[in-house]
Design a protein around this motif. Structure first.
Motif, PDB file in Angstrom:
ATOM      1  N   ASN A  14       0.831  -1.190   0.000  1.00 13.63           N
ATOM      2  CA  ASN A  14       0.000   0.000   0.000  1.00 13.63           C
ATOM      3  C   ASN A  14       0.867   1.242   0.000  1.00 13.63           C
ATOM      4  OD1 ASN A  14      -1.427   2.262   1.395  1.00 13.63           O
ATOM      5  ND2 ASN A  14      -3.116   0.836   1.233  1.00 13.63           N
TER       6      ASN A  14
ATOM      7  N   ASN B 148       1.263  -3.946   4.891  1.00  7.54           N
ATOM      8  CA  ASN B 148       0.398  -5.052   5.298  1.00  7.54           C
ATOM      9  C   ASN B 148       0.646  -5.399   6.765  1.00  7.54           C
ATOM     10  OD1 ASN B 148      -0.739  -5.283   2.774  1.00  7.54           O
ATOM     11  ND2 ASN B 148       0.524  -7.008   2.147  1.00  7.54           N
TER      12      ASN B 148
ATOM     13  N   ALA C 233      -1.015  -2.840   9.000  1.00  2.00           N
ATOM     14  CA  ALA C 233      -2.475  -3.011   8.961  1.00  2.00           C
ATOM     15  C   ALA C 233      -2.887  -4.221   9.789  1.00  2.00           C
ATOM     16  CB  ALA C 233      -2.951  -3.158   7.518  1.00  2.00           C
TER      17      ALA C 233
ATOM     18  N   LEU D  48      -5.365  -4.156  13.023  1.00  3.66           N
ATOM     19  CA  LEU D  48      -6.571  -4.987  13.061  1.00  3.66           C
ATOM     20  C   LEU D  48      -6.519  -5.979  14.222  1.00  3.66           C
ATOM     21  CD1 LEU D  48      -6.996  -5.574   9.239  1.00  3.66           C
ATOM     22  CD2 LEU D  48      -8.484  -4.203  10.715  1.00  3.66           C
TER      23      LEU D  48
ATOM     24  N   LEU E 228      -5.495   3.342   8.358  1.00  4.44           N
ATOM     25  CA  LEU E 228      -6.011   1.981   8.288  1.00  4.44           C
ATOM     26  C   LEU E 228      -7.240   1.921   7.389  1.00  4.44           C
ATOM     27  CD1 LEU E 228      -5.965  -0.981   9.135  1.00  4.44           C
ATOM     28  CD2 LEU E 228      -7.271  -0.316  11.186  1.00  4.44           C
ATOM     29  N   LEU E 229      -8.140   2.875   7.546  1.00  2.00           N
ATOM     30  CA  LEU E 229      -9.330   2.910   6.685  1.00  2.00           C
ATOM     31  C   LEU E 229      -8.947   3.086   5.215  1.00  2.00           C
ATOM     32  CD1 LEU E 229     -11.702   5.051   8.909  1.00  2.00           C
ATOM     33  CD2 LEU E 229     -11.845   2.597   8.459  1.00  2.00           C
TER      34      LEU E 229
ATOM     35  N   LEU F 148      -7.632  -0.196   3.911  1.00  4.61           N
ATOM     36  CA  LEU F 148      -8.685  -1.191   3.684  1.00  4.61           C
ATOM     37  C   LEU F 148      -9.535  -0.878   2.459  1.00  4.61           C
ATOM     38  CD1 LEU F 148      -9.843  -1.748   7.363  1.00  4.61           C
ATOM     39  CD2 LEU F 148      -8.509  -3.318   5.935  1.00  4.61           C
ATOM     40  N   THR F 149      -9.657   0.379   2.115  1.00 11.16           N
ATOM     41  CA  THR F 149     -10.535   0.766   1.006  1.00 11.16           C
ATOM     42  C   THR F 149      -9.773   1.242  -0.222  1.00 11.16           C
ATOM     43  OG1 THR F 149     -10.751   3.003   1.892  1.00 11.16           O
ATOM     44  CG2 THR F 149     -12.407   1.394   2.577  1.00 11.16           C
TER      45      THR F 149
ATOM     46  N   CYS G   7     -11.144  -0.066  -3.479  1.00 12.97           N
ATOM     47  CA  CYS G   7     -12.606  -0.163  -3.519  1.00 12.97           C
ATOM     48  C   CYS G   7     -13.129   0.364  -4.848  1.00 12.97           C
ATOM     49  CB  CYS G   7     -13.198   0.651  -2.362  1.00 12.97           C
ATOM     50  SG  CYS G   7     -14.990   0.638  -2.283  1.00 12.97           S
TER      51      CYS G   7
END
Length: 123
Positions: free
Chosen positions: A3, A16, A19, A23, A96-97, A100-101, A104
């Motif tokens: 990322n 990763n 993250a 989590l 983090l958000l 995760l997205t 998307c």
């Protein structure tokens, strides 16, 4: 795939591993409750004693949970007189958000709304 989102300006990219650590820190009932309480408290945060009282968590357990959240970059601590004030790290949360997205809707503006979710998803 690595990322490239940053947690805050000047911060290292969220990996990763970072993250997964965030989590994992949130995947425990008391830590999730602490984090949500700190998010509600806002940037001014709360003293550890106030957190313990609000959530009925023993101080020794709370200390462990706060340490785990801090190691996951989700909570910050600052000294205020004789107290330590804990606050949600909004940059870490937003990082983090974003992680995760990131992919998307194939990179298009988010196309997921409540009306497009399957009806059998439970909360």
């Amino acid at each position: 795939m690595k990322n490239t989102q940053t947690i805050a300006s000047g911060a290292a990219p969220l990996t990763n591993v970072a993250a997964i650590a965030a989590l994992a820190a949130l995947a425990q009932e008391s830590r999730l409750a602490v984090f949500r309480l700190l998010v509600q408290a806002g940037p001014q945060g709360l003293a550890a004693t106030k957190i313990a009282e609000a959530l009925a968590i023993a101080p020794s357990s709370l200390s462990f949970h706060l340490k785990e959240l801090a190691h996951a970059n989700l909570v910050t601590a600052s000294k205020a007189g004789r107290s330590i004030i804990y606050a949600a790290n909004y940059a870490g949360m937003n990082g983090l958000l974003a992680f995760l997205t990131e992919n998307c809707c194939a990179g298009a503006p988010c196309c997921v709304t409540e009306s497009t979710l399957p009806k059998d998803i439970t909360t």
